[in-house]
Design a protein around this motif. Structure first.
Motif, mmCIF file in Angstrom:
data_model
loop_
_atom_site.group_PDB
_atom_site.id
_atom_site.type_symbol
_atom_site.label_atom_id
_atom_site.label_comp_id
_atom_site.label_asym_id
_atom_site.label_seq_id
_atom_site.Cartn_x
_atom_site.Cartn_y
_atom_site.Cartn_z
ATOM 1 N N GLU A 195 0.823 -1.221 0.000
ATOM 2 C CA GLU A 195 0.000 0.000 0.000
ATOM 3 C C GLU A 195 0.852 1.265 0.000
ATOM 4 N N GLU A 199 0.540 4.948 -6.963
ATOM 5 C CA GLU A 199 -0.304 4.417 -8.030
ATOM 6 C C GLU A 199 0.442 4.320 -9.356
ATOM 7 N N ARG A 207 0.234 -4.817 -8.633
ATOM 8 C CA ARG A 207 -1.191 -4.590 -8.395
ATOM 9 C C ARG A 207 -1.910 -5.912 -8.119
ATOM 10 N N ALA A 211 -3.974 -6.742 -4.732
ATOM 11 C CA ALA A 211 -5.358 -7.213 -4.724
ATOM 12 C C ALA A 211 -5.467 -8.587 -4.076
ATOM 13 N N ASP A 222 -11.756 -3.508 -1.393
ATOM 14 C CA ASP A 222 -10.464 -3.026 -1.896
ATOM 15 C C ASP A 222 -9.887 -3.989 -2.930
ATOM 16 N N GLN A 225 -11.715 -3.628 -6.234
ATOM 17 C CA GLN A 225 -11.327 -2.419 -6.970
ATOM 18 C C GLN A 225 -9.989 -2.616 -7.673
ATOM 19 N N ASN A 226 -9.049 -3.246 -7.001
ATOM 20 C CA ASN A 226 -7.726 -3.420 -7.606
ATOM 21 C C ASN A 226 -7.726 -4.488 -8.695
ATOM 22 N N LYS A 229 -9.311 -2.789 -11.629
ATOM 23 C CA LYS A 229 -8.372 -1.845 -12.238
ATOM 24 C C LYS A 229 -7.324 -2.594 -13.048
#
Length: 419
Positions: A195, A199, A207, A211, A222, A225-226, A229
């Motif tokens: 974390e 980004e 990533r 995730a 969370d 979302q990852n 993405k």
């Protein structure tokens, strides 16, 4: 302008024949420092043969300069001549100031050859000679990361970060440490480092690990979302799809999960795990045809995949399609090695078609291995009763009651068999 400078200018201009002439003069007339710089420039530009000639000329003049042997070894590696590279490095004695450098070069070469234990030995020897040298610590960390010994990698990455080194040779050590913790199953520690990565510095692998770590720690929103993405930025990253589908299932959206697995199949059409998961979801959603289609694809792609055959056969048992199951298993067991579970399934299919002679053969063949399987002994007890084999039925009833002593069907069958 020196001959060395003229050589480089002519090479840059593409005038190779003229450059060769100036290069010959450079080796004869330019001072040694200039020739050394020329060798480095030639190596950087990819003119390996010319760089080699320059280094060899210098080595003739300075035979005790072992750094030149390291340079020549690196050129040999870039030219694909590993044996020549090792020969140069072997000429450097432990008493030489270049010995440490030679150990690092040798370790790198052995690592590229897949000789990881030898590479490790070289690096550990280098570490004994220079325990505080960061480049050695980094090399060991990268070696252990490469060979998936993540706990060892963690120690070296963490030590470097504690020294204030967060990047080394364009490698993000915070990212490496986070991934190493995750791969070692230390998800709480992994998340703390992953974390921290900005980004813009999150590559696809980092990533994914972020995730995945969030998923393991049940941070579902969370993680979702990852993964989403990652799918947006790298749709060909096939590994993400089953995990993203698992999150959708957990959040109660099985249809979205199935659609995600279908996307994954589009990316990685030969991944049996994707088909297996998609089949399971299709069955849960009541689409029996699609569930069978996915498992059939696994078998079609790899007829020797016993797991795929078993999954399809079990599905056919649940769907009650004895004819299709018998056809599948007769074909597979003809050439494949005997599998007790599949023999049982074949016996079930034959019994469903009232072919008790064939079914008995396959139940008997499966029985020695499956008497510790609760589902088998329960089914076999009923089958043997129906086939008139009461002693075998009694034995299977007794085995079934050892698993579940108050099973009403087995207790009733036990009373029946006592008559």
């Amino acid at each position: 302008m020196s001959f060395s400078e003229q050589t480089l200018d002519l090479l840059t201009a593409g005038q190779y024949e003229e450059a060769k002439k100036k290069f010959a003069w450079a080796l004869r007339k330019d001072d040694d420092e200039m020739v050394h710089s020329l060798a480095e420039e030639l190596a950087a530009l990819g003119f390996t043969n010319m760089a080699k000639r320059a280094y060899e000329k210098l080595l003739e003049r300075y035979p005790d300069e072992d750094e030149l042997r390291v340079d020549l070894a690196e050129l040999a590696v870039s030219a694909g001549d590993d044996d020549q590279a090792l020969d140069y490095l072997a000429q450097i004695p432990p008493t030489s100031p270049a010995y440490l450098q030679s150990l690092l070069a040798a370790a790198d070469l052995y690592q590229t050859q897949g000789l990881f234990e030898v590479a490790e030995q070289k690096l550990l020897e280098a570490q004994r000679l220079a325990p505080d040298e960061q480049v050695i610590q980094f090399a060991l960390a990268e070696l252990y990361f490469d060979i998936k010994q993540y706990r060892k990698a963690v120690a070296y990455y963490l030590d470097l970060i504690k020294q204030g080194v967060t990047h080394f040779a364009q490698v993000n050590l915070v990212q490496r440490l986070g991934v190493s913790y995750a791969e070692a199953g230390k998800f709480d520690q992994a998340l703390g480092y992953l974390e921290q990565i900005h980004e813009e510095d999150l590559d696809a692998d980092a990533r994914f690990q972020l995730a995945f770590t969030q998923l393991q720690l049940k941070h579902y929103d969370d993680a979702r979302q990852n993964f989403e993405k990652l799918r947006e930025l790298n749709p060909d990253y096939a590994t993400l799809y089953p995990y993203l589908a698992d999150i959708y299932v957990h959040q109660g959206d099985s249809r979205q999960a199935l659609a995600t697995l279908q996307e994954g199949i589009g990316v990685d059409e030969y991944n049996p795990q994707l088909y297996e998961r998609a089949s399971r979801l299709a069955e849960q959603l009541g689409d029996a045809k699609l569930a069978r289609q996915y498992l059939q694809t696994i078998v079609d792609q790899d007829p020797d995949n016993v797991t795929g055959v078993r999954l399809l056969s079990d599905l056919l048992v649940r769907q009650g399609d004895a004819a299709a199951n018998r056809e599948l298993l007769t074909t597979y067991l003809k050439d494949g090695s005997p599998d007790a579970h599949l023999l049982w399934n074949l016996g079930r299919a034959e019994a469903a078609q009232d072919d008790y002679a064939a079914a008995l053969q396959h139940y008997d063949a499966a029985r020695p291995e499956l008497m510790s399987d609760a589902a088998f002994v329960r089914d076999a007890a009923l089958f043997y009763r129906n086939a008139g084999r009461r002693d075998d039925a009694r034995e299977c009833v007794a085995a079934a009651l050892r698993f579940e002593s108050d099973d009403p069907d087995m207790l009733q069958l036990q009373d029946e068999l006592l008559d």
